[in-house]
Design a protein around this motif. Structure first.
Motif, PDB file in Angstrom:
ATOM      1  N   ASP A   1       0.832  -0.977  -0.191  1.00  0.00           N
ATOM      2  CA  ASP A   1       0.093   0.061   0.094  1.00  0.00           C
ATOM      3  C   ASP A   1       0.876   1.256   0.032  1.00  0.00           C
TER       4      ASP A   1
ATOM      5  N   TYR B   1       0.460   6.314  -0.627  1.00  0.00           N
ATOM      6  CA  TYR B   1      -0.077   6.960  -1.333  1.00  0.00           C
ATOM      7  C   TYR B   1       0.927   7.825  -2.014  1.00  0.00           C
TER       8      TYR B   1
ATOM      9  N   ASP C   1      -2.404   9.092  -9.159  1.00  0.00           N
ATOM     10  CA  ASP C   1      -3.355   8.071  -8.701  1.00  0.00           C
ATOM     11  C   ASP C   1      -2.744   6.541  -9.046  1.00  0.00           C
TER      12      ASP C   1
ATOM     13  N   ARG D   1      -4.121   3.676  -8.271  1.00  0.00           N
ATOM     14  CA  ARG D   1      -5.051   2.332  -8.163  1.00  0.00           C
ATOM     15  C   ARG D   1      -5.177   1.660  -9.185  1.00  0.00           C
TER      16      ARG D   1
ATOM     17  N   ASP E   1      -7.145   2.350  -2.451  1.00  0.00           N
ATOM     18  CA  ASP E   1      -7.311   3.203  -1.168  1.00  0.00           C
ATOM     19  C   ASP E   1      -6.984   2.689  -0.016  1.00  0.00           C
TER      20      ASP E   1
ATOM     21  N   ASP F   1     -10.220   1.434   1.825  1.00  0.00           N
ATOM     22  CA  ASP F   1     -10.661   0.087   0.907  1.00  0.00           C
ATOM     23  C   ASP F   1      -9.781  -0.946   1.241  1.00  0.00           C
TER      24      ASP F   1
ATOM     25  N   GLN G   1      -8.496  14.085   1.140  1.00  0.00           N
ATOM     26  CA  GLN G   1      -8.611  12.468   1.189  1.00  0.00           C
ATOM     27  C   GLN G   1      -9.582  12.109   2.531  1.00  0.00           C
TER      28      GLN G   1
ATOM     29  N   TRP H   1     -12.967   9.924   2.296  1.00  0.00           N
ATOM     30  CA  TRP H   1     -13.295   8.350   3.036  1.00  0.00           C
ATOM     31  C   TRP H   1     -14.602   8.700   3.656  1.00  0.00           C
TER      32      TRP H   1
END
Length: 479
Positions: free
Chosen positions: A192, A194, A198, A200, A222, A225, A330, A334
């Motif tokens: 994971d 950031y 993007d 994802r 995310d 998620d 962000q 969420w």
């Protein structure tokens, strides 16, 4: 004087022409590769000096999502004392986990991949390439036997280590099939993080089907998620177990992911297996023995200012989970994506010390320590403090009150620190020692008298002993 030397070196570099610069950087890379190979050799020698007292004390990795531990190197390599990795890691300025990997790679190469090991020390294969191969053979599922590892070694050595990740994966899969090693694919946890762009995606590698009839799935989602998915897989795996499944945790997690795609078809087991289970469990018709789904909790910290009756939050904050930068926008997205409960806790003044009357640590004091330390306070460890133990820096004397003696180790924020379980046990069972020299500032001393300071900015090495100095101290148990 140092500044003058650096200025002279820069001036000398500026005077070099293009050819000389290329030759210089090539020589620098050669020195780097030579030293990396030497570090592998020294790490293996360090392991040789520290055999475990028993198999239960052998160093191992705890595998996320699994119910077992695996050795730091493959079958056929010597076991290593559990706590020796910490001192190697601190002198290198790396975490204990990274030190485990270094030792594991060194032992894997020396004992199971000897051709590649020889090429590394002959300068024909960079250490980083060899370590990538060792990482693959160590963590192969099923585990590679000594003979299977030697087959990989022969194939990789034949091309002087010039093999990419995809080729290496195929070679390991071929080796598993060639040596008839029954098993399953490893469950690959996606990394994971950031990024400014993007990142994802969800990719199913359906063109690369494993011999066991499985495909690899790669995803980056995310953080919220990802945590939701982690909880859902854990819940699905536990549900299958409660319904009578005897498959491994990895297999149940993989099936739970498929169940999510098929809208929880695992619930078919609930209707078909209910009567059979009622004879051996306290199951009721509403399935009360099934595990309860859990909520996802994130701890976000933002600076805030008051403007009249309005609270204004800064645009950036910190997320405790992973110690990541968090954007306010962000967090808003969420919270807006689902029914989310938000709890705003009062600000804790970390400048006001707190104390408890007994050995037990109240929640208010634990929260103070977590917010002050943020991470485990062992040198270069980065495990979040919220998941750590809270340790009495000076041992709490359980008999002091009964014997009317002053308590040397009170439950006080000035005598408490966050330590992950591994480094808590290290402090308890070895001669590692630390003191809190100021609130949130800790000075550690290793068994060989290397000293380190840890505070909110990180770790700094302090006055390391010279060669041959600092003999190990006699161990004394601590709590």
């Amino acid at each position: 004087m140092i500044e003058e030397l650096e200025a002279g070196a820069e001036a000398g570099a500026d005077a070099l022409g293009p050819a000389a610069l290329l030759a210089s950087i090539k020589a620098s890379r050669s020195i780097e590769n030579t030293e990396a190979a030497r570090q592998l050799d020294l790490a293996a020698r360090w392991a040789d000096l520290h055999p475990p007292e028993s198999i239960h004390a052998a160093a191992s990795f705890t595998v996320p999502g699994c119910e077992h531990e695996e050795p730091i190197a493959g079958p056929g390599t010597p076991l290593v004392a559990e706590f020796c990795v910490a001192e190697l890691g601190t002198v290198l300025g790396i975490t204990s986990v990274s030190a485990k990997k270094l030792i594991g790679h060194a032992l894997e190469l020396r004992h199971r991949l000897p051709r590649l090991w020889a090429q590394v020390h002959a300068g024909r294969v960079p250490a980083w390439r060899a370590r990538a191969v060792a990482e693959a053979t160590i963590h192969s599922t099923p585990a590679l036997t000594v003979e299977a590892a030697r087959f990989v070694d022969t194939q990789v050595a034949a091309v002087a280590g010039k093999i990419g990740p995809a080729q290496l994966d195929r070679l390991v899969a071929e080796t598993i099939k060639r040596f008839d090693l029954a098993g399953q694919d490893p469950a690959a946890d996606p990394e994971d993080g950031y990024l400014h762009v993007d990142p994802r995606h969800v990719t199913i590698h359906d063109q690369d089907v494993h011999f066991a009839g499985t495909v690899r799935l790669e995803a980056e989602v995310d953080l919220a998620d990802g945590l939701d998915l982690q909880r859902a897989l854990a819940h699905g795996a536990a549900t299958q177990k409660a319904l009578g499944s005897h498959e491994s945790l990895d297999a149940r997690r993989a099936k739970a992911l498929g169940d999510l795609a098929r809208t929880q078809t695992a619930l078919d087991l609930h209707g078909s297996g209910l009567e059979a289970r009622s004879a051996r469990t306290s199951t009721t018709e509403d399935g009360s023995d099934l595990p309860t789904a859990r909520e996802v909790v994130l701890h976000a910290h933002f600076d805030a200012t008051l403007s009249g009756d309005t609270t204004i939050f800064g645009p950036t904050g910190r997320l405790e989970e992973g110690q990541r930068l968090l954007l306010l926008d962000q967090l808003r997205s969420w919270c807006g994506d689902s029914r989310t409960k938000i709890t705003v806790k009062p600000v804790i003044d970390l400048n006001q010390p707190k104390a408890g009357p007994s050995y037990a640590i109240p929640d208010r004091i634990r929260e103070h320590v977590v917010l002050r330390d943020r991470v485990c306070v062992f040198p270069w460890c980065g495990r979040p403090a919220r998941g750590c133990d809270v340790d009495h820096v000076t041992e709490h004397d359980h008999h002091a009150d009964a014997e009317a003696r002053p308590q040397p180790g009170p439950t006080h924020t000035d005598n408490l620190a966050a330590l992950c379980r591994f480094h808590h046990r290290l402090k308890t069972h070895t001669t590692w020692h630390y003191d809190m020299v100021a609130p949130g500032v800790f000075e550690w001393t290793s068994p060989h008298d290397h000293r380190y300071r840890h505070d909110r900015t990180g770790t700094t090495a302090l006055d390391p002993p010279g060669p041959g100095q600092g003999p190990p101290r006699i161990p004394s148990p601590r709590r």
